[in-house]
Design an enzyme around this catalytic site. Structure first.
Site, PDB file in Angstrom:
ATOM      1  N   GLU A 124       9.191   1.314  11.369  1.00 21.35           N
ATOM      2  CA  GLU A 124      10.253   2.321  11.275  1.00 21.35           C
ATOM      3  C   GLU A 124       9.550   3.661  11.295  1.00 21.35           C
ATOM      4  O   GLU A 124       8.918   4.054  10.316  1.00 21.35           O
ATOM      5  CB  GLU A 124      11.079   2.114   9.997  1.00 21.35           C
ATOM      6  CG  GLU A 124      12.444   2.791  10.052  1.00 21.35           C
ATOM      7  CD  GLU A 124      12.469   4.124   9.358  1.00 21.35           C
ATOM      8  OE1 GLU A 124      12.168   5.137  10.034  1.00 21.35           O
ATOM      9  OE2 GLU A 124      12.788   4.160   8.167  1.00 21.35           O
ATOM     10  N   CYS A 139      13.138  10.792   7.705  1.00 19.19           N
ATOM     11  CA  CYS A 139      12.918  10.445   9.110  1.00 19.19           C
ATOM     12  C   CYS A 139      14.164  10.620   9.976  1.00 19.19           C
ATOM     13  O   CYS A 139      14.058  10.858  11.171  1.00 19.19           O
ATOM     14  CB  CYS A 139      12.378   9.026   9.216  1.00 19.19           C
ATOM     15  SG  CYS A 139      13.350   7.806   8.319  1.00 19.19           S
ATOM     16  N   LYS A 179       0.856  -1.175   0.000  1.00 22.82           N
ATOM     17  CA  LYS A 179       0.000   0.000   0.000  1.00 22.82           C
ATOM     18  C   LYS A 179       0.900   1.236   0.000  1.00 22.82           C
ATOM     19  O   LYS A 179       1.437   1.627   1.027  1.00 22.82           O
ATOM     20  CB  LYS A 179      -0.903   0.000   1.233  1.00 22.82           C
ATOM     21  CG  LYS A 179      -2.259   0.706   1.018  1.00 22.82           C
ATOM     22  CD  LYS A 179      -2.166   2.183   0.672  1.00 22.82           C
ATOM     23  CE  LYS A 179      -1.915   3.024   1.905  1.00 22.82           C
ATOM     24  NZ  LYS A 179      -1.936   4.502   1.607  1.00 22.82           N
ATOM     25  N   GLU A 209       8.610  15.843  15.389  1.00 21.27           N
ATOM     26  CA  GLU A 209       9.155  15.628  14.048  1.00 21.27           C
ATOM     27  C   GLU A 209       8.414  16.550  13.078  1.00 21.27           C
ATOM     28  O   GLU A 209       7.223  16.376  12.823  1.00 21.27           O
ATOM     29  CB  GLU A 209       8.988  14.170  13.622  1.00 21.27           C
ATOM     30  CG  GLU A 209       9.613  13.889  12.270  1.00 21.27           C
ATOM     31  CD  GLU A 209       9.471  12.437  11.849  1.00 21.27           C
ATOM     32  OE1 GLU A 209      10.455  11.868  11.346  1.00 21.27           O
ATOM     33  OE2 GLU A 209       8.373  11.879  12.026  1.00 21.27           O
TER      34      GLU A 209
END
Length: 512
Positions: free
Chosen positions: A279, A313, A203, A410
């Site tokens: 992750e 990330c 996906k 983040e």
């Protein structure tokens, strides 16, 4: 879809030429449907969604919108291919040959993949064609070489029995991948699971469907059997949730935000307790010590924070600088940031393209406003760039404290927080104060400092005097709220294997 002009030709970009009178021709978008059991098909509902070029805000194509029923069809195809198909039963060397052919086709279609990434998510074309897309064929070749080296162990048991272990593919895998590195993440997930003999449903992020569908086409062309790779485009709360919760998926691998990672883990736990690897987010520190070369440290800090528009990330968005060189480093970074070119991602001089979409663009700007409100000092940037497209100036704050949102959250954008420290102990403490633990960087010429600090920071990968240095053989994955499980390296292969023990008696043994 009709071809569109972008200002420069593919050949001229590759050759480093820029001329406003030369025109790039964007190829027709060939694949917009779901890829299930080796065929491109419409979604059951017939619904579509738009994917947009973030540099122009123009619609590129309408993509089939998969839902629960489409995921179910894809899982059935993957289940059939695993339970009865050739891929899990094929000798590893034969799987490796097909994977190498897949890598060959990626190399042959390098430019088209690079263009698709650039128009779909605003990535800089020169980086795509020279670094990002070439790296994914290397990833496939690395795991192609591992496909025939999956071995169990012989066990010496304490009684009159002998035993051995088999390493078997885990089954049907669900891969939910993010939008910041669409092709790289597709292959990062596929390569080890293909080598293990698994089948899969992928996906892709709704913001970045084009490269996943193109790669599925190349996989079939390479000879990967029908049903082994299935791609369902759609939205996270429908198609993504259906993958995470499906009873016939044996393992789910997710890369994305910590918030969504919780939902994936929850869905997996409340369905069939499938194994999960996550992750997730990061708030990675880059620690620069007094003995560093100021010019080189400034380059590293900018690259660590601003690469890929900050949409990465492991971005080193917290830069901790020892007080002895702080003022010189700030001056050098401002100087260098002024030369950081933000603009058309097809222009070879561009260092930073647009944020992926309007939602992300507005999120980044809201964090910049938050930094100002909470008392951080804006050194440079902080504003939108251009009237059209989702461009934001590279932004640096100083006087940032650990409790500010820009230091804790983040941001996933070109925003750097500068922090001053005195001692090694303070640097270690502040590096670890975050809830995340994905990556960290250390800049020093003192080996003792490098060793001590790298062993003290709780993060999955530590870069010393470098940053964003990824390799197929080097595992990456997080501590704390950055998740668990590894990508890259043989540790990634282990996620898609199950250990089975076999025990038999030894008859007529001397001790019977």
């Amino acid at each position: 879809m009709k071809e569109r002009d972008r200002g420069i030709s593919m050949a001229d970009v590759s050759n480093g030429k820029t001329n406003s009178k030369i025109y790039r021709r964007i190829p027709n978008i060939k694949f917009t449907k779901l890829f299930i059991n080796g065929d491109f098909v419409d979604s059951i509902s017939g619904k579509t969604f738009e994917t947009t070029d973030p540099s122009s805000e123009e619609v590129i194509a309408k993509i089939a919108e998969g839902d629960v029923e489409d995921v179910d069809l894809a899982v059935k195809a993957a289940r059939q291919a695993f339970d009865h198909g050739s891929w899990p039963r094929m000798p590893g060397c034969e799987r490796g040959k097909i994977m190498n052919k897949f890598a060959d086709l990626i190399d042959e279609n390098l430019e088209e993949l690079a263009v698709l990434e650039t128009i779909d998510v605003g990535k800089v074309f020169s980086f795509e064609i020279n670094v990002d897309i070439p790296s994914i064929s290397k990833e496939l070749r690395y795991f192609a070489g591992a496909a025939d080296k999956i071995h169990g162990k012989t066990l010496k048991l304490s009684s009159e029995f002998q035993g051995y272990t088999l390493l078997e593919p885990i089954g049907v895998v669900g891969h939910i991948i993010p939008w910041n590195f669409p092709s790289a993440m597709f292959v990062l997930k596929c390569a080890p699971s293909l080598a293990a003999g698994c089948t899969m449903v992928i996906k892709p992020a709704e913001q970045a469907p084009l490269s996943a569908l193109y790669l599925a086409h190349l996989a079939k062309k390479a000879g990967i059997p029908n049903g082994v790779i299935n791609v369902v485009t759609g939205f996270g709360h429908t198609a993504g949730l259906a993958v995470a919760s499906h009873m016939c998926i044996d393992c789910v691998s997710f890369t994305g935000s910590t918030e969504v990672g919780r939902l994936v883990m929850q869905a997996a736990a409340t369905s069939n307790l499938k194994t999960v690897s996550l992750e997730l987010g990061g708030k990675s520190p880059l620690i620069i010590f007094d003995d560093s070369n100021v010019d080189q440290a400034a380059d590293l800090a900018l690259f660590g924070s601003l690469a890929n528009k900050g949409e990465i990330c492991v971005c080193s968005s917290r830069v901790l600088v020892q007080e002895g060189i702080y003022d010189k480093l700030v001056e050098k970074m401002i100087e260098k940031t002024k030369t950081w070119v933000v603009g058309d991602p097809f222009d070879p001089s561009t260092r930073q393209g647009p944020q992926v979409d309007k939602k992300q663009y507005e999120k980044v700007l809201s964090y910049i406003d938050s930094g100002k409100r909470e008392g951080a000092s804006l050194l440079i940037g902080g504003k939108p760039r251009r009237e059209k497209g989702y461009y934001i100036e590279p932004t640096i704050f100083e006087n940032v404290t650990d409790d500010m949102l820009i230091a804790k959250d983040e941001i996933f954008g070109p925003v750097m927080s500068l922090m001053k420290f005195k001692t090694i102990e303070e640097a270690i403490e502040r590096a670890n104060v975050t809830a995340y633990g994905l990556a960290a960087g250390i800049v020093t010429n003192d080996l003792n400092i490098a060793n001590r600090v790298s062993r003290s920071i709780r993060a999955g990968i530590i870069w010393i005097n470098c940053y964003h240095n990824f390799d197929s053989g080097c595992p990456i994955g997080g501590y704390k709220m950055s998740g668990f499980g590894k990508d890259h390296g043989m540790e990634a292969l282990e996620k898609y294997l199950k250990t089975k023990a076999v025990v038999t008696p030894i008859y007529n043994s001397p001790w019977l």
